[in-house]
Design an enzyme around this catalytic site. Sequence first.
Site, PDB file in Angstrom:
ATOM      1  N   HIS A 135      98.167-103.323  12.150  1.00  0.00           N
ATOM      2  CA  HIS A 135      98.641-104.604  12.688  1.00  0.00           C
ATOM      3  C   HIS A 135     100.020-104.458  13.296  1.00  0.00           C
ATOM      4  O   HIS A 135     100.744-105.438  13.461  1.00  0.00           O
ATOM      5  CB  HIS A 135      98.638-105.659  11.585  1.00  0.00           C
TER       6      HIS A 135
ATOM      7  N   GLY B 274     115.785 -77.099   0.079  1.00  0.00           N
ATOM      8  CA  GLY B 274     115.873 -78.497  -0.366  1.00  0.00           C
ATOM      9  C   GLY B 274     114.583 -79.269  -0.148  1.00  0.00           C
ATOM     10  O   GLY B 274     114.083 -79.970  -1.031  1.00  0.00           O
ATOM     11  N   ARG B 275     114.006 -79.113   1.039  1.00  0.00           N
ATOM     12  CA  ARG B 275     112.792 -79.883   1.363  1.00  0.00           C
ATOM     13  C   ARG B 275     111.535 -79.308   0.712  1.00  0.00           C
ATOM     14  O   ARG B 275     110.441 -79.839   0.897  1.00  0.00           O
ATOM     15  CB  ARG B 275     112.643 -79.990   2.883  1.00  0.00           C
TER      16      ARG B 275
ATOM     17  N   GLU C   5     112.780 -80.953   9.655  1.00  0.00           N
ATOM     18  CA  GLU C   5     113.918 -80.080   9.340  1.00  0.00           C
ATOM     19  C   GLU C   5     113.443 -78.623   9.376  1.00  0.00           C
ATOM     20  O   GLU C   5     114.220 -77.718   9.634  1.00  0.00           O
ATOM     21  CB  GLU C   5     114.520 -80.442   7.970  1.00  0.00           C
TER      22      GLU C   5
ATOM     23  N   LYS D 132     128.037 -83.177  10.144  1.00  0.00           N
ATOM     24  CA  LYS D 132     128.770 -83.224   8.870  1.00  0.00           C
ATOM     25  C   LYS D 132     130.237 -82.895   9.107  1.00  0.00           C
ATOM     26  O   LYS D 132     131.138 -83.569   8.595  1.00  0.00           O
ATOM     27  CB  LYS D 132     128.210 -82.177   7.892  1.00  0.00           C
TER      28      LYS D 132
ATOM     29  N   LYS E 293     121.308 -79.442  -4.604  1.00  0.00           N
ATOM     30  CA  LYS E 293     121.220 -77.982  -4.643  1.00  0.00           C
ATOM     31  C   LYS E 293     122.629 -77.380  -4.579  1.00  0.00           C
ATOM     32  O   LYS E 293     122.989 -76.532  -5.372  1.00  0.00           O
ATOM     33  CB  LYS E 293     120.359 -77.497  -3.471  1.00  0.00           C
TER      34      LYS E 293
ATOM     35  N   GLU F 199     127.512 -87.288   0.513  1.00  0.00           N
ATOM     36  CA  GLU F 199     126.893 -88.556   0.101  1.00  0.00           C
ATOM     37  C   GLU F 199     126.625 -88.553  -1.408  1.00  0.00           C
ATOM     38  O   GLU F 199     126.935 -89.517  -2.119  1.00  0.00           O
ATOM     39  CB  GLU F 199     125.554 -88.771   0.830  1.00  0.00           C
TER      40      GLU F 199
HETATM   41  O1  F6P Z   1     121.779 -81.996   5.282  1.00  0.00           O
HETATM   42  C1  F6P Z   1     120.533 -81.450   5.066  1.00  0.00           C
HETATM   43  C2  F6P Z   1     120.393 -80.899   3.682  1.00  0.00           C
HETATM   44  O2  F6P Z   1     121.027 -79.670   3.594  1.00  0.00           O
HETATM   45  C3  F6P Z   1     118.934 -80.792   3.306  1.00  0.00           C
HETATM   46  O3  F6P Z   1     118.342 -79.633   3.738  1.00  0.00           O
HETATM   47  C4  F6P Z   1     118.981 -80.957   1.844  1.00  0.00           C
HETATM   48  O4  F6P Z   1     117.735 -81.301   1.324  1.00  0.00           O
HETATM   49  C5  F6P Z   1     120.009 -82.061   1.710  1.00  0.00           C
HETATM   50  O5  F6P Z   1     120.948 -81.766   2.710  1.00  0.00           O
HETATM   51  C6  F6P Z   1     120.652 -82.207   0.372  1.00  0.00           C
HETATM   52  O6  F6P Z   1     121.317 -81.055  -0.019  1.00  0.00           O
HETATM   53  P1  F6P Z   1     121.786 -80.858  -1.509  1.00  0.00           P
HETATM   54  O7  F6P Z   1     120.581 -80.832  -2.378  1.00  0.00           O
HETATM   55  O8  F6P Z   1     122.519 -79.549  -1.522  1.00  0.00           O
HETATM   56  O9  F6P Z   1     122.686 -82.001  -1.866  1.00  0.00           O
END
Ligand code: F6P
Length: 543
Positions: free
Chosen positions: A390, A273-274, A359, A510, A212, A218
């Site tokens: 199990h 995002g979620r 979240e 972060k 987003k 990452e």
């Molecule tokens: O660190 C949490 C977050 O902001 C989530 O809410 C989001 O889904 C994820 O990081 C990834 O964010 P982006 O789509 O901006 O890379």
Amino acid sequence: MVTESQGTALFDREAWKALTAHHEELEGKQLKELFAADPARGTRYTAEAAGLFLDYSKNRVDDTTLKLLMQLAEECGLKDKIEAMFRGDKINVTEGRAVLHVALRAPRGESIVVDGQDVVPEVHQVLDKMSGFADKVRSGEWKGFTGKRIKNVVNIGIGGSDLGPVMAYEALRHYSDREKTFRFVSNVDGTDFVEAVRDLNADETLFLVASKTFTTQETMTNAHSAREWALATLKDDAAIAKHFVAISTNAKEVAKFGIDTENMFGFWDWVGGRYSMDSAIGLSTMLAIGPDQFREMLAGFHAMDVHFRTTPFAQNLPVLLGLLTVWYTDFFDAQTMAILPYEQYLKRFPAYLQQLTMESNGKHVTLEGAHVSTETGPIYWGEPGTNGQHSFYQLIHQGTRLIPCDFIGFFKSLNPLGRHHDMLMANVFAQAEALAFGKTAEQVKAEGTADWLVPHRVFEGNRPSNVILAEELTPKLLGTLVALYEHSVFTQGAIWNIDSFDQWGVELGKVLATRILGELEGDAALTHDTSTNALIERYRKNK
Ligand code: F6P
């Protein structure tokens, strides 16, 4: 920090006080007794909508509980809050944003206005662009740089830009193009990327960089590694346009990365995002199952949206699930909820729900910034049945904690095989029955068990669960199921009066990681606490 003020705090609401008193009466009652008192309970405490059937009779509730929970929802303004979301009000107050994942599945022709702009036509423009692209990739018209057909799709994203896509891919694998390989890279651990691409040819591989913000460390790190990996074979920057597309709200950063914004699929700040697996973030899903089935999935989401918005609370599936969650979290001190899908294709569903629920509702301040006066979001976890039986079900049956469970099952298997499906479903019904009704010492003794062993073999029962049933796992049904939990989360957040749509809690880690990264790669003096300093020193010496 200020706490919720006397008079307006949740615990001061009339329904809350009544629920507190009522809980004292009900706490000692067994589900067994509740069932005995009402022969119709097993069919009365059910609700059905959009292809989902919910049996909530094995919950520790009676008519009074339900009436008071509905009253609580009224007192907390749930109806108005639902309308505010669907209207596009900026209900994500801490970020000043509308919360309009419901617009992502609004049919063409509907209208939802944000800041004077009808967003539904834009949603459909993006869907059309995604469909055109997906058709080209699926048909082979879209070629890689060397003229080869795309055989592999690698989604690079994290959080909502990964968990939804990977869950949906696994859930809908039955409907997916089996000629193509789909991989999902999320972790900044290099192993994730290396293992994902080790058997792929770069000239047949398409990377979807899903973020987003397009600044997530990452994702950007993995995307840069992917570019290097692709260029090591393709050896020409011009190849990027054929092998990389971006899914983002941030055109500037996408261009900076080197992806042509023609190859960018956009969405909007009003999609959390979620809550984004049905936006362009779902491009991998569309590539796997095709545009028509993707639209079926959206129709499933929409059916649950309509149900949530228009159905009286007493028959409203997400409202019922949400209120039950509040009931157990705040009145029974339940700390966790188990999500137990008896459908192998839903194996990533609990992991997906963890971000959606935790979240969203892992918050300790109200919308007004006061410390909440009650517990909020519980921990969600789970595994597909029957594997969990199990493993951890022992604790659910005989441990000391109350763990409400959602069992999810289907009438039909997508892979009918001998007696497998009946056996699978027999376990759903058996587990819910065993949890609710248990096995008494008398029953255990009557089986000839030695006295000393009896306590170990007793099942106390009285452990609550929901059973959610549907015909068969289809794209449409998956949309409906996800929307059910989205709106259950909304309902919980509305009662707790928290912002279910921000996520400030991810920020501190972060920031610190960025600072520490510099320290790991250099030799600057350390000014953390003594533990962190010593850990960094140890790593520097041993890396
Ligand atoms: O660190 C949490 C977050 O902001 C989530 O809410 C989001 O889904 C994820 O990081 C990834 O964010 P982006 O789509 O901006 O890379």
